[in-house]
Structure formats: structure tokens, C-alpha cells
Design a protein around this motif. Structure first.
Motif, PDB file in Angstrom:
ATOM      1  N   THR A 198     -17.445   1.276  -2.702  1.00  0.00           N
ATOM      2  CA  THR A 198     -16.200   0.974  -3.423  1.00  0.00           C
ATOM      3  C   THR A 198     -16.459   0.456  -4.832  1.00  0.00           C
ATOM      4  OG1 THR A 198     -16.100  -1.293  -2.550  1.00  0.00           O
ATOM      5  CG2 THR A 198     -14.980   0.418  -1.283  1.00  0.00           C
ATOM      6  N   ARG A 230     -11.942   8.002  -7.554  1.00  0.00           N
ATOM      7  CA  ARG A 230     -11.143   6.806  -7.359  1.00  0.00           C
ATOM      8  C   ARG A 230     -10.449   6.838  -5.995  1.00  0.00           C
ATOM      9  NH1 ARG A 230      -7.153   4.621 -12.071  1.00  0.00           N
ATOM     10  NH2 ARG A 230      -6.614   2.639 -11.103  1.00  0.00           N
ATOM     11  N   ALA A 231      -9.945   8.014  -5.608  1.00  0.00           N
ATOM     12  CA  ALA A 231      -9.191   8.119  -4.360  1.00  0.00           C
ATOM     13  C   ALA A 231     -10.077   7.767  -3.158  1.00  0.00           C
ATOM     14  CB  ALA A 231      -8.610   9.522  -4.210  1.00  0.00           C
ATOM     15  N   TYR A 232     -11.268   8.346  -3.089  1.00  0.00           N
ATOM     16  CA  TYR A 232     -12.125   8.081  -1.929  1.00  0.00           C
ATOM     17  C   TYR A 232     -12.589   6.626  -1.917  1.00  0.00           C
ATOM     18  CZ  TYR A 232     -15.752   8.640   1.614  1.00  0.00           C
ATOM     19  OH  TYR A 232     -16.511   8.497   2.745  1.00  0.00           O
ATOM     20  N   ARG A 233     -13.016   6.135  -3.075  1.00  0.00           N
ATOM     21  CA  ARG A 233     -13.518   4.756  -3.151  1.00  0.00           C
ATOM     22  C   ARG A 233     -12.412   3.752  -2.811  1.00  0.00           C
ATOM     23  NH1 ARG A 233     -15.864   4.508  -8.990  1.00  0.00           N
ATOM     24  NH2 ARG A 233     -15.877   2.282  -8.523  1.00  0.00           N
ATOM     25  N   SER A 234     -11.183   4.050  -3.172  1.00  0.00           N
ATOM     26  CA  SER A 234     -10.074   3.134  -2.889  1.00  0.00           C
ATOM     27  C   SER A 234      -9.677   3.172  -1.417  1.00  0.00           C
ATOM     28  CB  SER A 234      -8.848   3.516  -3.720  1.00  0.00           C
ATOM     29  OG  SER A 234      -9.126   3.463  -5.090  1.00  0.00           O
ATOM     30  N   ARG A 235      -9.553   4.382  -0.875  1.00  0.00           N
ATOM     31  CA  ARG A 235      -8.883   4.543   0.417  1.00  0.00           C
ATOM     32  C   ARG A 235      -9.797   4.507   1.629  1.00  0.00           C
ATOM     33  NH1 ARG A 235      -6.121   9.853   0.233  1.00  0.00           N
ATOM     34  NH2 ARG A 235      -5.352   9.172   2.251  1.00  0.00           N
ATOM     35  N   VAL A 255     -11.968   2.530   2.744  1.00  0.00           N
ATOM     36  CA  VAL A 255     -12.076   1.253   3.464  1.00  0.00           C
ATOM     37  C   VAL A 255     -10.766   0.845   4.118  1.00  0.00           C
ATOM     38  CG1 VAL A 255     -14.035   0.324   2.178  1.00  0.00           C
ATOM     39  CG2 VAL A 255     -11.735  -0.035   1.283  1.00  0.00           C
ATOM     40  N   ARG A 256      -9.651   1.196   3.517  1.00  0.00           N
ATOM     41  CA  ARG A 256      -8.363   0.690   3.992  1.00  0.00           C
ATOM     42  C   ARG A 256      -7.695   1.617   5.005  1.00  0.00           C
ATOM     43  NH1 ARG A 256      -4.268  -2.642   0.701  1.00  0.00           N
ATOM     44  NH2 ARG A 256      -2.625  -2.953   2.230  1.00  0.00           N
TER      45      ARG A 256
END
Lengths: 99, 220, 102
Positions: B125, B145-150, B152-153
């Protein structure tokens, strides 16, 4: 150099809620959360110091810490057994005393 | 030195005309960043800090690494229980024993095993940490950005976008690769592969299964 | 305060699965980072810190390779390995070449 890690596998730890500046390797979303030491990984030079051209010494203990996703994200939509493992340095961790 | 033409034509990926819509900096356009790369490289060479030959050799080394490396490691682990145990205990040493040069990267490699109960997936992330020594350079989506953001959540929603729907009886275990470790997922060996050789097994292991956004399908 | 590069859990759209094959110049940026690291001129931690100092606008406007290049050149200037003046002169000279990209 530190020779003994402070925490052992299975121990509950709290990630410090620090609003710091600088180069930080502990993600914002996990600060203030509680997890369990999955394993001690080893001693490494501190990247938060190396990032500024310094030696990174003394070495810091690094752990893999496991968190329950529904604790990390109160609105988590996945299964109850889902977890997240994060590599965290010892100076970001505090012991959780069983009450 | 200049970027001599022989050197320029020797490397393939850009040569087959792939044009990404979000990447207007084609190989034939002198963007600011390309000028910056040329300028810094030429200055470092003039100062004898690096040589053109060294740059070429490292580029070749980078190009020589691909998911086929990781697939060989996975196939060996599926075929050899002793190797698998060594791999899970000390992946850096186990992969070095197969000839993978790890020293270049100054990081520790960790292999996490998928089981019928646990599915692992890897993200970074904070930046884009990735086991380059075994998989080559990361795909664009891994750095996005999309993969790094989502990841984990809402990992299960991300997996569904990759076409992987897991039942709730399988725990999804995300690894946020934040520090000095690089993670490789050891996918489950599909059924019906008992008679396959190590080389045949390596051929069915896909890159995304080693990042954890896919599984290895049984051969038809 | 969350830093702009610290993306975990922030809102984002669907994942673009398009594979972007790296061009030679992008691989050269990776090669320069490997060489500078190997020669102990630059640590990868320093390059990460540089990425976190670009400002969010530049960070998200630039591609992955571009921002790594920006951080690298900023770091090399800060360390005195190359000077602002020499870099400006070299860029101007590259622009003046008849065929800068043979």
C-alpha cells in the motif's frame, strides 16, 4: 545492536497511534489497531533512518503482525475469518496487557 | 556515450507497437522524463560513476526475470516436499539454491502457502514492493492507486474483479508488504496433476496465482 | 494525518487490468536505481522518501517510472552527485541534438 526481540509469537500488540512526519513504514490505516505477533522476522536497519541517508542503526526487530479484518475496518464486508498480515517494526508496537 | 542504436533496438517489449492509452510517452516521443533519464544517465557515465555497459547488463538482467522463475520454484515445491519445507522456512536460501541471485535486491523473500482454508494475496500500500527476483517487474495494476487502496479493505471485491470468487469458508489473508520482506504466494496444486513432471507443472503456474489474485486451474 | 502515498483503505475505482509493457527507457530507470543502490550512492529508502516529497499532484500525475526518475534526480542533486547547472545544460544539449532518439 539489539539482541533480543521484545515480543514473541502469539502475543497481543497495539500499534502506536502516532501522527508523525517523515518517512514511515507503518501504514496509516493500521495505527491504533490491535493484533497478534505472527512471527519475529529478524533484525533490520531502520528504514525510517536509512531514508535520510543515515546508518539506520541500531537495528530494529521486525515482526509480522496479524490483524482481524473486521477489527481493522468496522464496515468490513468479507468473512469473519479474514485477516491481514503487516510487517511492523518494534518501535511501532506496544504490549497489550491482559485485563 | 549516447544511447547507441544497437542497444536501443536490442530490447523487445516496446518494439511490437503496444500503445497504452494512458501512456502518451511513446518510445518515439521525447518527453521531459525521457530527457531527464537520458541526462542523468549520461552525466553519471561522464563522471565514471556507472558505465553504459553496466546499464545495458542490468537492463538485460531485469529482462531475464519473469514469472517463469517463480513458476519453477512453485513446481519444485509441489514436486519435492523437502524443498517445500525449506522454501517455507527460508525462501531466500531455498531460491538461491535454485540459482536465483537475491543479493541484488537486499531484501528477504517470504513464501506463504495457500491451503483449502486460507487464500493469501499480496499488496504494497505504501509503494510497490514486489518479488522482482522471481516474477520480474510488477504489472501496471499492481502499482496502481486502485489496487493499492482497495486490496487491504475489500480484498474479496478485488478478487472478484480478477474473476476469483472464494467461499466464506476460505479465509482471505492479505499481506501488506511494507518493509524489508517480499512475498510470493505458493498456490495450491490443482487436482489431476499427479502424473505431471516438474517442467509440465511449471508451465501451468500463472503470474497472478503467485501474487494471490488468481489460482492455478487444473489442465484441461 | 495520512500522507498521500499511504493509500491503504482510501476510496478508489475499479482496477485497470491492461498490461503495460515497459519501454526501454523505463527499464533503464530501474537499471539506474539498481546500479546506484549497488554502488551505495543511493538507498532505495531514500528514493521512497523522495517519492513522498514530490507532492501529491506530481506523484499522481506522473507514471510509476516517471516519479521514480524524479525522485532519483532530486536525490542525486541533494547528495551533490550531479549539479542543477550540469543537469540543465545536459537537458538543453539533448534538446539541441538533431536526432535525440536514434
Amino acid at each position: 545492536m539489539v539482541t533480543q526481540p521484545a515480543f514473541k509469537a502469539g502475543e497481543r500488540v497495539h500499534v502506536r497511534q502516532v501522527d508523525s512526519q517523515g518517512h514511515i513504514r507503518t501504514p496509516h490505516y493500521i495505527r491504533g489497531k490491535t493484533g497478534v505477533i505472527e512471527r519475529f522476522v529478524g533484525f533490520f536497519r531502520n528504514p525510517e533512518e536509512l531514508a535520510y541517508g543515515r546508518s539506520g542503526e541500531p537495528h530494529r526487530a521486525l515482526y509480522r503482525v496479524r490483524f482481524v479484518q473486521s477489527h481493522v475496518w468496522p464496515d468490513y464486508g468479507g468473512a469473519a475469518g479474514d485477516t491481514i498480515d503487516i510487517d511492523i517494526y518494534e518501535h511501532w508496537l506496544q504490549p497489550v496487557n491482559p485485563s | 556515450m549516447s544511447h547507441d542504436p544497437a542497444d536501443h533496438h536490442g530490447h523487445g517489449d516496446h518494439a511490437h507497437g503496444h500503445r497504452h492509452p494512458n501512456q502518451p510517452d511513446h518510445d518515439d516521443t521525447l518527453t521531459y522524463y525521457r530527457k531527464l533519464e537520458m541526462a542523468v544517465r549520461e552525466l553519471l557515465i561522464e563522471k565514471n560513476i556507472i558505465s553504459a555497459d553496466e546499464v545495458r547488463k542490468v537492463v538485460e538482467n531485469i529482462e531475464s526475470r519473469s514469472p517463469e522463475g517463480g513458476a519453477r520454484v512453485v513446481a519444485r515445491a509441489w514436486s519435492d516436499p523437502q524443498f517445500k519445507q525449506a522454501l517455507l522456512e527460508d525462501a531466500t536460501a531455498a531460491c538461491a539454491s535454485m540459482g536465483f541471485e537475491m543479493a541484488l535486491y537486499d531484501v528477504q523473500l517470504t513464501v506463504v502457502e495457500n491451503t483449502p482454508d486460507v487464500h493469501n494475496m499480496v499488496v504494497c500500500t505504501l509503494c510497490s514492493c514486489y518479488p522482482r527476483m522471481l516474477l520480474g517487474l510488477p504489472p501496471a495494476w499492481y502499482k496502481s492507486r486502485a489496487y493499492r487502496s482497495r486490496a487491504v479493505r475489500e480484498p474479496r471485491a478485488v478478487l472478484r474483479e480478477f474473476g476469483l470468487e472464494l467461499p466464506d469458508t476460505v479465509s482471505v489473508r492479505v499481506h501488506d508488504s511494507t518493509a524489508d520482506l517480499r512475498y510470493l504466494v505458493l498456490p495450491m496444486r490443482p487436482e489431476g496433476t499427479e502424473d505431471m513432471s516438474e517442467a509440465e507443472l511449471a508451465a501451468i503456474v500463472n503470474r497472478d496465482s503467485m501474487i494471490g489474485t488468481a489460482v492455478v486451474a487444473a489442465p484441461k | 494525518m495520512r500522507a498521500y502515498h499511504d493509500l491503504g483503505g482510501t476510496p478508489a475505482g475499479p482496477i485497470d487490468h491492461d498490461e503495460h509493457a515497459l519501454q526501454l527507457w523505463e527499464k533503464r530507470i530501474e537499471a539506474l536505481l539498481v546500479l546506484l543502490t549497488r554502488k551505495k550512492i543511493l538507498r532505495i529508502d531514500e528514493n521512497r522518501r523522495g517519492l513522498e516529497s514530490l507532492g501529491s499532484e506530481a506523484y499522481f500525475a506522473a507514471s510509476y517510472a516517471e516519479r521514480r526518475m524524479l525522485s532519483m534526480s532530486n536525490n542525486l542533486i541533494m547528495k551533490g552527485v550531479i549539479s542543477v547547472e550540469a543537469l540543465a545544460a545536459k537537458i538543453a544539449e539533448i534538446e539541441s541534438r538533431v536526432d535525440p532518439l536514434p
